[in-house]
Design a protein around this motif. Structure first.
Motif, mmCIF file in Angstrom:
data_model
loop_
_atom_site.group_PDB
_atom_site.id
_atom_site.type_symbol
_atom_site.label_atom_id
_atom_site.label_comp_id
_atom_site.label_asym_id
_atom_site.label_seq_id
_atom_site.Cartn_x
_atom_site.Cartn_y
_atom_site.Cartn_z
ATOM 1 N N ALA A 270 -4.354 10.636 4.649
ATOM 2 C CA ALA A 270 -3.914 11.611 5.645
ATOM 3 C C ALA A 270 -5.075 12.491 6.104
ATOM 4 N N GLN A 271 -5.904 12.925 5.159
ATOM 5 C CA GLN A 271 -7.054 13.755 5.498
ATOM 6 C C GLN A 271 -8.017 12.987 6.399
ATOM 7 N N ARG B 35 0.854 -1.189 0.000
ATOM 8 C CA ARG B 35 0.000 0.000 0.000
ATOM 9 C C ARG B 35 0.892 1.242 0.000
ATOM 10 N N THR B 36 0.540 2.226 -0.783
ATOM 11 C CA THR B 36 1.231 3.510 -0.785
ATOM 12 C C THR B 36 0.299 4.537 -0.162
ATOM 13 N N ALA C 239 4.047 10.657 5.711
ATOM 14 C CA ALA C 239 5.462 10.397 6.002
ATOM 15 C C ALA C 239 5.616 9.459 7.193
ATOM 16 N N ARG C 240 4.805 9.646 8.221
ATOM 17 C CA ARG C 240 4.902 8.797 9.414
ATOM 18 C C ARG C 240 4.511 7.361 9.112
ATOM 19 N N PHE C 241 3.431 7.202 8.375
ATOM 20 C CA PHE C 241 2.961 5.857 8.045
ATOM 21 C C PHE C 241 3.986 5.131 7.187
ATOM 22 N N ALA C 242 4.555 5.844 6.223
ATOM 23 C CA ALA C 242 5.555 5.234 5.345
ATOM 24 C C ALA C 242 6.829 4.883 6.114
ATOM 25 N N ALA C 243 7.265 5.789 6.971
ATOM 26 C CA ALA C 243 8.515 5.574 7.701
ATOM 27 C C ALA C 243 8.426 4.405 8.671
#
Length: 217
Positions: free
Chosen positions: A126-127, A119-120, A136-140
């Protein structure tokens, strides 16, 4: 092979407005009571509003692990119930974020799903979450979950077992794809594809990119 449990099957609750060209998002998923049918494009009664980036046969179903949800509950200080991240399946005992590309899961007696791509996280996610720097937090964190395609249709419901019935030898995970493939991982996936392993359009797009050239030093 690994075994786990389906904690919940989730599908669209209501469409929500967005500021993008689509105008709505189907990220609001909620757990279904009782059995739900699985067909080629996902769960009966579910919907993806932006078909360019979500859904289709290669991204028919999105799964997320309870273990990853527990991490976010601690980080956010709030509950992350099934469907909160837009997932169709909340699973336990299966690491969806590090599933091997091409891995197959059997849920209950009949349904078989195949891991396709990570998932990207996007702006609508985010909204919906309303958290600062959420993409950024979810990806990191690397706890992305995985998309799956449907190999065998049927009916599923919460409480059924999940068995990993096939795991490709190449060992490349959806997390590896998201993080950026090493030259060796890229080679392994290309070899797998040449041998007849299904590679989703998303994976093929990654493999079509020219690999980065190491800097001279």
């Amino acid at each position: 092979m690994s075994t786990g449990t389906l904690l919940a099957a989730c599908r669209l609750h209501t469409l929500l407005p967005t500021s993008d060209a689509t105008g709505v998002t189907a990220i609001d998923k909620r757990a279904v009571e009782g059995p739900v049918q699985v067909y080629a494009l996902g769960l009966t009664g579910d919907l993806q509003a932006d078909r360019k980036h979500h859904g289709g046969e290669s991204k028919a179903i999105y799964a997320y692990s309870q273990e990853d949800a527990a991490y976010w509950e601690a980080e956010l200080g709030e509950a992350v119930p099934p469907g909160r991240f837009g997932e169709n399946l909340r699973v336990a005992g299966i690491d969806a974020s590090r599933a091997v590309v091409g891995e197959r899961w059997q849920i209950g007696a009949t349904v078989v799903l195949e891991v396709t791509c990570p998932r990207t996280p996007c702006r609508n996610f985010a909204q919906y979450m309303g958290q600062p720097r959420w993409v950024a937090r979810f990806a990191a964190a690397g706890k992305l979950g995985t998309y799956l395609r449907v190999i065998k249709r049927g009916s599923i419901q919460a409480g059924e077992s999940i068995e990993v019935i096939h795991r490709p030898a190449h060992g490349v995970t959806v997390a590896d794809v998201f993080d950026g493939l090493t030259p060796k991982q890229r080679e392994l996936l290309l070899e797998a594809g040449a041998s007849g392993t299904y590679l989703s359009p998303e994976i093929q797009k990654v493999l079509a990119r020219k690999p980065a050239v190491p800097a001279a030093g």
